[in-house]
Design a protein around this motif. Sequence first.
Motif, PDB file in Angstrom:
ATOM      1  N   ASN A   1      75.025 113.856  34.858  1.00  0.00           N
ATOM      2  CA  ASN A   1      76.226 114.422  34.243  1.00  0.00           C
ATOM      3  C   ASN A   1      77.460 114.228  35.109  1.00  0.00           C
ATOM      4  OD1 ASN A   1      74.678 115.184  32.136  1.00  0.00           O
ATOM      5  ND2 ASN A   1      74.537 117.349  32.713  1.00  0.00           N
ATOM      6  N   LEU A   2      77.277 114.377  36.409  1.00  0.00           N
ATOM      7  CA  LEU A   2      78.433 114.238  37.300  1.00  0.00           C
ATOM      8  C   LEU A   2      79.002 112.829  37.240  1.00  0.00           C
ATOM      9  CD1 LEU A   2      77.387 116.285  40.452  1.00  0.00           C
ATOM     10  CD2 LEU A   2      79.202 116.816  38.831  1.00  0.00           C
ATOM     11  N   LYS A   3      78.074 111.856  37.223  1.00  0.00           N
ATOM     12  CA  LYS A   3      78.534 110.465  37.180  1.00  0.00           C
ATOM     13  C   LYS A   3      79.311 110.206  35.892  1.00  0.00           C
ATOM     14  CE  LYS A   3      74.475 108.948  38.803  1.00  0.00           C
ATOM     15  NZ  LYS A   3      73.353 108.019  39.115  1.00  0.00           N
ATOM     16  N   LYS A   4      78.792 110.785  34.768  1.00  0.00           N
ATOM     17  CA  LYS A   4      79.500 110.641  33.491  1.00  0.00           C
ATOM     18  C   LYS A   4      80.871 111.289  33.579  1.00  0.00           C
ATOM     19  CE  LYS A   4      75.790 110.718  30.437  1.00  0.00           C
ATOM     20  NZ  LYS A   4      74.982 111.735  29.774  1.00  0.00           N
ATOM     21  N   GLN A   5      80.850 112.526  34.051  1.00  0.00           N
ATOM     22  CA  GLN A   5      82.072 113.329  34.080  1.00  0.00           C
ATOM     23  C   GLN A   5      83.178 112.663  34.892  1.00  0.00           C
ATOM     24  OE1 GLN A   5      81.340 117.340  35.439  1.00  0.00           O
ATOM     25  NE2 GLN A   5      83.535 117.718  35.728  1.00  0.00           N
ATOM     26  N   TYR A   6      82.787 112.078  36.013  1.00  0.00           N
ATOM     27  CA  TYR A   6      83.794 111.473  36.884  1.00  0.00           C
ATOM     28  C   TYR A   6      83.918 109.980  36.667  1.00  0.00           C
ATOM     29  CZ  TYR A   6      84.405 115.865  39.294  1.00  0.00           C
ATOM     30  OH  TYR A   6      84.703 117.151  39.572  1.00  0.00           O
ATOM     31  N   ASN A   7      83.188 109.512  35.670  1.00  0.00           N
ATOM     32  CA  ASN A   7      83.260 108.105  35.329  1.00  0.00           C
ATOM     33  C   ASN A   7      82.985 107.235  36.558  1.00  0.00           C
ATOM     34  OD1 ASN A   7      83.613 105.894  33.768  1.00  0.00           O
ATOM     35  ND2 ASN A   7      85.877 105.916  33.888  1.00  0.00           N
ATOM     36  N   ALA A   8      81.856 107.518  37.185  1.00  0.00           N
ATOM     37  CA  ALA A   8      81.531 106.827  38.423  1.00  0.00           C
ATOM     38  C   ALA A   8      80.190 106.115  38.265  1.00  0.00           C
ATOM     39  CB  ALA A   8      81.459 107.823  39.564  1.00  0.00           C
ATOM     40  N   ARG A   9      80.015 105.060  39.066  1.00  0.00           N
ATOM     41  CA  ARG A   9      78.775 104.298  38.980  1.00  0.00           C
ATOM     42  C   ARG A   9      77.661 105.002  39.762  1.00  0.00           C
ATOM     43  NH1 ARG A   9      80.307  99.144  41.407  1.00  0.00           N
ATOM     44  NH2 ARG A   9      82.162 100.363  41.886  1.00  0.00           N
ATOM     45  N   ASN A  10      78.051 105.604  40.865  1.00  0.00           N
ATOM     46  CA  ASN A  10      77.033 106.297  41.665  1.00  0.00           C
ATOM     47  C   ASN A  10      77.615 107.564  42.285  1.00  0.00           C
ATOM     48  OD1 ASN A  10      78.633 105.433  43.793  1.00  0.00           O
ATOM     49  ND2 ASN A  10      77.453 103.524  43.977  1.00  0.00           N
ATOM     50  N   MET A  11      76.770 108.284  42.974  1.00  0.00           N
ATOM     51  CA  MET A  11      77.176 109.572  43.542  1.00  0.00           C
ATOM     52  C   MET A  11      78.246 109.400  44.613  1.00  0.00           C
ATOM     53  SD  MET A  11      76.021 112.061  41.991  1.00  0.00           S
ATOM     54  CE  MET A  11      76.406 113.404  43.089  1.00  0.00           C
ATOM     55  N   ASP A  12      78.167 108.267  45.286  1.00  0.00           N
ATOM     56  CA  ASP A  12      79.163 107.987  46.309  1.00  0.00           C
ATOM     57  C   ASP A  12      80.576 108.067  45.733  1.00  0.00           C
ATOM     58  OD1 ASP A  12      78.819 107.508  49.021  1.00  0.00           O
ATOM     59  OD2 ASP A  12      79.722 105.510  48.797  1.00  0.00           O
ATOM     60  N   GLU A  13      80.765 107.427  44.581  1.00  0.00           N
ATOM     61  CA  GLU A  13      82.084 107.436  43.933  1.00  0.00           C
ATOM     62  C   GLU A  13      82.464 108.839  43.491  1.00  0.00           C
ATOM     63  OE1 GLU A  13      82.654 104.580  40.825  1.00  0.00           O
ATOM     64  OE2 GLU A  13      81.978 102.933  42.098  1.00  0.00           O
TER      65      GLU A  13
ATOM     66  N   PHE B   1      81.607 111.561  44.844  1.00  0.00           N
ATOM     67  CA  PHE B   1      81.962 112.324  46.043  1.00  0.00           C
ATOM     68  C   PHE B   1      83.379 111.991  46.518  1.00  0.00           C
ATOM     69  CE2 PHE B   1      81.892 113.045  50.666  1.00  0.00           C
ATOM     70  CZ  PHE B   1      81.611 114.404  50.639  1.00  0.00           C
ATOM     71  N   VAL B   2      83.655 110.692  46.530  1.00  0.00           N
ATOM     72  CA  VAL B   2      84.978 110.262  46.991  1.00  0.00           C
ATOM     73  C   VAL B   2      86.057 110.798  46.066  1.00  0.00           C
ATOM     74  CG1 VAL B   2      86.476 108.265  47.344  1.00  0.00           C
ATOM     75  CG2 VAL B   2      84.119 108.223  48.188  1.00  0.00           C
ATOM     76  N   LYS B   3      85.805 110.730  44.748  1.00  0.00           N
ATOM     77  CA  LYS B   3      86.808 111.218  43.796  1.00  0.00           C
ATOM     78  C   LYS B   3      87.078 112.705  43.982  1.00  0.00           C
ATOM     79  CE  LYS B   3      86.655 107.757  40.236  1.00  0.00           C
ATOM     80  NZ  LYS B   3      86.045 107.276  38.996  1.00  0.00           N
ATOM     81  N   ILE B   4      86.013 113.448  44.201  1.00  0.00           N
ATOM     82  CA  ILE B   4      86.195 114.895  44.378  1.00  0.00           C
ATOM     83  C   ILE B   4      86.939 115.200  45.670  1.00  0.00           C
ATOM     84  CG2 ILE B   4      84.955 117.033  44.868  1.00  0.00           C
ATOM     85  CD1 ILE B   4      82.919 116.163  42.800  1.00  0.00           C
ATOM     86  N   SER B   5      86.569 114.513  46.716  1.00  0.00           N
ATOM     87  CA  SER B   5      87.172 114.798  48.021  1.00  0.00           C
ATOM     88  C   SER B   5      88.643 114.402  48.059  1.00  0.00           C
ATOM     89  CB  SER B   5      86.431 114.031  49.122  1.00  0.00           C
ATOM     90  OG  SER B   5      85.077 114.307  49.040  1.00  0.00           O
ATOM     91  N   ARG B   6      89.039 113.410  47.256  1.00  0.00           N
ATOM     92  CA  ARG B   6      90.429 112.949  47.309  1.00  0.00           C
ATOM     93  C   ARG B   6      91.355 113.808  46.478  1.00  0.00           C
ATOM     94  NH1 ARG B   6      89.768 106.800  47.092  1.00  0.00           N
ATOM     95  NH2 ARG B   6      89.322 106.310  49.275  1.00  0.00           N
ATOM     96  N   LYS B   7      90.769 114.659  45.630  1.00  0.00           N
ATOM     97  CA  LYS B   7      91.578 115.440  44.690  1.00  0.00           C
ATOM     98  C   LYS B   7      92.708 116.191  45.390  1.00  0.00           C
ATOM     99  CE  LYS B   7      89.042 118.125  42.255  1.00  0.00           C
ATOM    100  NZ  LYS B   7      88.351 118.930  41.291  1.00  0.00           N
TER     101      LYS B   7
END
Lengths: 372, 243
Positions: B223-235, B237-243
């Motif tokens: 769900n997180l990957k869908k929600q943040y439109n990311a390919r993997n958890m790494d992305e 994480f980066v998206k959340i941390s940059r907010k």
Amino acid sequence: MKTLLYILQKEFRQILRNRTILPMIVVVPLIQLLVLVYAATFELKKIEMTVVDRDLSPASRGMVTLFNGIPFFRVDGNVAHEKAGEELLLKGQTDVVLVIPAGFEKSLMREDQAQVQLLIDAIDGNTAQLIYTYCNSILFNYNKQIIANWKGLPDFNPPTEVVVTENYWFNPELDYKWFMAPGILSILVTIIGMFLSGMNLVREKEYGTIEQLNVTPVKKYQFILGKLIPFWLIALFDLALGLGIARILFDLPLTGSLPLLFGFAGVYLISALGLGLFISTITDTQQQVMFVTFFFMMLFILMGGIFTPVESMPQWAQLINHLNPISYFMRIMRMIILKGSGFSDLLEEFISLVILGVLFLSLAIWRYRKTA
Amino acid sequence: MENRQPVIKAENMVKKFGAFVANDHLNFEVYQGEIFGFLGANGAGKTTAIRILCGLSTPTSGNITVGGFDIYRETELIKKNIGYMSQKFSLYEDLTVSENIRLYGGIYGIPWRRRKEKEKELLRKLELEEARNKLIAGLPLGWKQKLAFSVAILHDPAIVFLDEPTGGVDPITRRKFWDLIYEAADRGITVFVTTHYMDEAEYCSRVSIMDAGRIEALDTPENLKKQYNARNMDEVFVKISRK
């Protein structure tokens, strides 16, 4: 109960594997007894004496000869002036200056009395007292000789002379080692017990191993007892070792009952180790434990009566000593070893040590926190 | 996951160190049998939270239960029912493998016979039979970590807390370590694990991502990957941390 056994098994394994602790347990008591008991002595072995003989008469020389004949007096040269004698005293090159004034012999002959002066280095008051007493008794002998020789009387012996004969109880030869050895031994078991247990506990904090124990259902008292019991046994073992060494080396008498002595030591060690463990519960590193423990130990040892009797300390110091477990134990050691005191003679000390033991150990258990 | 029974419940969990807020009103539930990943950068407040849940630290405020027990009043009951593996290796290095197992088995009150069986099984599984009488100090880090984990679940706790269990070892060793985690989860042990390796996050049933003392996201990795439109958890994480 079973948990405690598992913890004890672990503690003993670790102690037996520790390459620092094992030699310490054996070497420390040996060195302390060998070095300290011999070194920390009040006995006067040699008194350096300087003579300022301004009379240079047979009478004055006779006096000097008398001093010279005493084995521990070293009459070291003659100086011409008081000033020179004082100089030597100032430089610390002599312990006592004997000044015989000019006209000493004449005055002795004519007036039946004459004066000499003694200048004593009194930096160490105890030693100065002793020197004074020695000199006095030598001069007293000199007086007796003069009366005998010059007045032509037989040895001066008044019919009603009071003769004082000494009989020193409990340490008839006034062997200083007998006084020191029990004191040093009480310090020894304190150091071994207090340091080792405290350092051991705080080491678990430093290594982080205490966390793994803190998340288990282990009880606080089980953990503290696990740290107490091994070092309690080690300290008692060291007491036995030390007593053995003192017996062989100094012929230390063991007048009282050994089981009683060890019983008291056991009670005492609970308070000493309890304090050590309490200190380690309020500190985080071995360094801190060392410093805090050292502070208490110095205070307790010096106030505990190793050199000076507690009874001659000021009132406030004696009050503080009520909280000082070492002062009780030092007294107990000397009384049982030298005097052969029994349990009833030491009831007060026993009750005090029990109270201190319960107090310090409870403090340690209470203060040990499984939750930071 | 099948069983929606929360074994850990945190409501408004706050931990302050002076003016610094390490945990800022954390709210989460962990369900029985799941592998709950607790993610975040260094200093995000993961270790603070895990230490509170294990009873090693007391929270400033909040309602928290672990294994159904209250964290303020029933710490000792909680401790019977959890296992913990800290970031820093904390078994006794001057004891042998077998002696460490015996000590913790004894403390948790595992009967002698049962402990012997468990020890045998554990040593076989970790391939440590040869090393059982060796001092732990001499073991490689990967082995130490596997052993620490096995000791933490020796008493079959309801929940095991792992604080960055795989720090400092190679990917293969980490993979093997996760095999052990899966095995424990299969046995019904709830796993609460902190990490900052994002590949490990993919192995979790659900993850929460912490940043500066707050939980910024909490869901399944899918769900997180869908929600943040990311390919993997790494992305993610980066998206959340940059907010």
